[in-house]
Each structure stands twice: as structure tokens, then as C-alpha cells.
Design an enzyme around this catalytic site. Sequence first.
Site, short mmCIF file in Angstrom:
data_model
loop_
_atom_site.label_atom_id
_atom_site.label_comp_id
_atom_site.label_asym_id
_atom_site.label_seq_id
_atom_site.Cartn_x
_atom_site.Cartn_y
_atom_site.Cartn_z
N GLU A 301 0.83 -1.21 0.00
CA GLU A 301 0.00 0.00 0.00
C GLU A 301 0.86 1.26 0.00
O GLU A 301 0.65 2.17 -0.80
CB GLU A 301 -0.92 0.00 1.22
CG GLU A 301 -1.75 1.26 1.36
CD GLU A 301 -2.68 1.46 0.18
OE1 GLU A 301 -2.66 2.56 -0.40
OE2 GLU A 301 -3.40 0.52 -0.18
N ASP A 305 1.17 4.09 -3.02
CA ASP A 305 0.83 5.50 -2.82
C ASP A 305 1.99 6.41 -3.18
O ASP A 305 1.82 7.40 -3.91
CB ASP A 305 0.42 5.74 -1.36
CG ASP A 305 -0.92 5.12 -1.02
OD1 ASP A 305 -1.70 4.85 -1.96
OD2 ASP A 305 -1.20 4.91 0.17
N SER A 519 -7.35 1.95 -3.65
CA SER A 519 -6.06 2.46 -3.18
C SER A 519 -5.25 3.01 -4.34
O SER A 519 -4.37 3.84 -4.13
CB SER A 519 -5.26 1.34 -2.50
OG SER A 519 -5.69 1.13 -1.20
#
Length: 603
Positions: A301, A305, A519
Site C-alpha cells: 500500500e 501510494d 487504493s
Amino acid sequence: MRLISLLGLPFVAALASAAAVPFKGCQHKVKESIHGPPRGWSKHTSAPKHHMLELKIALPQPKFPELEQHLWEVSDPSHSRYGAHLSKEETDALMAPHPESLDIVNEWLASYGLAEESLLRSSANDWVTIRVPVSLAEQMLDTTYSVYKHAETGESIVRTTSYSLPEILHDHVDLIQPTTMFARFKAFKSTLHWTNQAQAPVLSTSSGTITGPAGNQVDASCNSSITISCLKQLYNSVAYNTSATNGNKMGLTAYLDQYANNMDLQQFFQLENPSAYGSNYTFVSVNGGLNNQSYAAAGVEANLDTQFGFGLTWPTPGTFYSTAGEPPFDPDYFTPTDTNEPYSYWLDYVLSQPSLPQTISTSYGDDEQTVPFTYADRVCAGMAALGARGVSILFSSGDSGVGDGDPNPATQMCHSNDGLNVTKFLPAFPASCPYVTAVGATVNIPETAVSFSGGGFSNYFVRPAYQEVAVLEYLTKLAPGTYEGLYAPEGRAYPDVSAQGVNFSVVYQGQTIPVDGTSCSSPTFASFVSMLNDARLTAFKSPLGFLNPFLYSAGYSALNDITMGHNPGCGTEGFNATTGWDPVSGFGTPNFEKLLALVLSLP
């Protein structure tokens, strides 16, 4: 836009006496309770009496309606105050509790030996944090804590299903947590695919092209692997270059021990944005948050990002916030502190800072019903304060369509947690907060709403005025009785916008892997917002701040409308994408050139 108003809070008048209120002898009254732990959690054992809890006490914010009014005015392009964002000091004053609340809560804490030096206060004094053992917390709250275990993950937390306060305190304390909150606040990743062998990166080198949503030609390889180049082509920003010196910043958040690996980031830059190779971001630790750089600690994750968020916006300076705090507690070993969920810690930190990134993306959340309304309401109020200060806050809309955390729509158990156990759609939080911009996901070219794209209607927050027309237009298209009783049609509807969310080419532990989820879509859309803020700052204009009033009044005309797809869950097909706004893709994906012309035309 709260279902429960904070206007006209009564305050207890009997505070004139200099004598301390004998709280220990006061009658306790239930302050908050839930019917039982959410699905998946069960009581395991009694909580160890010596186990330390970090309790956060929220004091009422009697001036919040005034702050909210400021937010609407400075975020509305048609208002004379558009862009006149508030300062930290101004928002602090509007979030501050009444002095009487401070006094009586101080007296209550002092009656248990908790003096001022043992208290931690937020910048606006609206939160008080204390560290106490379970034994003392149980006395103060007239409750019993237990260790609850999650059947699927095996994680454990120390919680209760009810707590009480002396009746004299009820008007001066909004909530105390961790008590009744069982939210797990997971990262919104639908699927992860990788092998033990390094995969050859798929770059946009194909000679074939396809027509993108802006009518331009896009590399055909973008239909199988999403890269920085793909997103710039798809969303029409190839010709735009950001600045490193105009004060614009891009922020990304990380929770639950998600660490961004810097070696992976540099490898990603080499592959997808060579000009950014050698650059880095500013790391900010919140509440002791770390950014462990061992390969084994790398987080998919966090890598996703930072790689796409900072890769798309380079050379705009990036800020990576790592906030410590997660529910798991192992009752078989000594664990010094069972921390609360981390959003409140992050909000405490950022709201105390005089200067903030103009755009911040977060890819975490959970089912709305696992978060007590009081807590969701306060976190949402913090998001409103950020918007009033000129920050654009974006959240992933969730990865379970209209359902719960089970990725398989056929096996989702979409039951209410109110004791009635009725089947209902399960909205996500914080995406359901009316003061944030929620981002759904699309796939392929031409773009279609992806099936996991979270969307629906809040059960906590009423529909804000800015989306009244768009949402009512969608609801009139539904056949009478469609999903009646499964959702709250008067609730805040989400997502607001969307972006690609499938097959993002991410470097993880030195390998290139494809990643799916909202995400992916939230940092993507946020990156284009950051570019728009870059352009406005270069033109000596204010940043965009809270986006939704602009998006629903004019900005939607510069988005690519998504009219195909649906988000199944809870044994249904979910909602459908259609012309205009819909609860699968929102208003659609960005056309940067059109958006740029629009935002530069604003005051």
C-alpha cells in the site's frame, strides 16, 4: 451535514462552586453502547488489569456550525469569499470547547489523580488524551473491558460494548475511545498479484494506440498495465509540468505499519519517471510512526501510494505521513499499550501545524457501522477543518462494492450491527464523510466502473446540499422500490469521482507487481488535483481546498462520464453506472486540460 446537530448544546450551570465536584460519588449513566461486537469479533477473555489504554476524550465543539459555514463559503466558486481559507488559529478557535467543559472535565480527571502534566491536549483543546491501566479506566467509565478476537485474522483488541460517565459530564464529553469501536481500518486493496520471481516490467512501448477518454491516442499497453505515462495520457496531462518552487505540496498518509521502501521508489522512478530518479519525499512521523527500510517491511500500500502519488506530481515536494497505532493486541504476551485507531492522532497532528500540503490522499477505511457515530462525526469534523484551511482531502471509496470487507460479493454477510441483524448495504467510512472527496475506480479503455468500486449512501450523514441535484437525478432513474430498505436514499452519497484502479505496475521488494483497488484510484485523482493546485498557485491564486462544491457545480463538466459497470454486493448487482453522477463512479475521471481551464477561470 450531521444527522445529530451540535447546535444549542446545554451546559450544566452548577459549576460556580469552588469546591471540587465529588465525581466518585456521582451516579453513572450510560454514555454510549453498542448491541454487540461487529461480525467476526467475539469475546475471548477478560482484559489484563495492568494493560495500558490510551484514552482519547472528545469535548464538544459548540462553534462547529460556524466553522462549517466558513467551509461552505470558502469552497463555493460562486461565493464572494471563495478561496479565503482560514488559518490554523481561526480553525482552532472554532473547534475549541466551551470553558465550562474544560473545567469540569479537568476536575473529573483530577479526582482520579490525573493532573495537568499527565494530560495531552490537541491544538484546539477539543481532545484530551490520557494513559491509564484497564483497572482505572474501568473505574472511571463504570465498565468492564475484555479482549475480543477476530475470527478471520486472529487479531485481538481490548474493548467494551458500553461505558458510562457521571451524569454531570454527559453534556461536556462527546465520546471516549477506545471503548466501543471495533473498526479495523484496512488498506483498500482489492487484489495483489506477484510471484517469487521478478517480473519484467510492462512499459508503454507498444507501437499500437487506442483512443483515450479525452479523444487523444493512448498506448495500447495501458489496457494491460497502468504506469505513470498511461495515466498522464489517459487523463490528458502529458504537456503539463509542475513546479518545485511555488509552495505547492502533495501529501500521502500511511497507517497500520505500512512502510514506503525508498529503494523500491528509486527503482520505480528509473522505470516510469527517470527525471524523478534521486528525488525523495519528506517523512513525517505521527504518534511515533516509523518507515522501516528493510525489504521485508516494505508495504504494498505505502509503495503504491508514494510511487504513483509522487511519481505523477514530481517535482512537487511530497510529504509522507506515517501514523502509528493499530488495533491488534496479543493477550498472550505483555504489550505495553493498546492504541486507538489512528485517524484521530493524524488529525491532531496536522491540525496543529501552521502549514500543510494543499492535497492529501488516504487509501484506508472500514465499514461505517463498525465506527461509532460519535467517533465518525468527530473525525469528519476534523476533515471539515482541513477543508476550511484550504486542503483538498481525498479518500478511497472502498473495495467491496455496496457490501462488506469480503471481496466475494456472493459470500458477503451484509447485516446491520444494531441487534436487528437485517440485510443492508454497508457504506464505507471515511469515504461517507460529506467533507471529503471520495474516489471510486475504473478499468480498461474505454473506461468502465470496476465491480469492486465502493459506493452508496451513508447511514450516518445526511446528503449535503452541494450534491442534492445530482443525486436526486440518479435516484429518479432507479425503478420504484429498487433496493428499498437496503440503503438510506437521504444519506450522503459517494463516490464523488473516480480514476483507474486495476493493474497498477508497482515495485515491491525489487519486483514489479500489478495491484488493484481504490487504493490506486485515490492517489491518482489526488495527483491531478495537486497539479491543478500547482497551476493556481503559479497564477497567484488560492489552492482549491474542499473540492466537492466545485465538482458538483461546475467541475463535473471537465470529467469523463462513466456510463458502464456496477458494484455488486450483499447478494445484489449493486448500483449501476449511468449518465451523470452515480454511486459507482461518481462524476467520472479527470480530463486535466479541461479542469485546468476551469480552475484558472475561478477567482
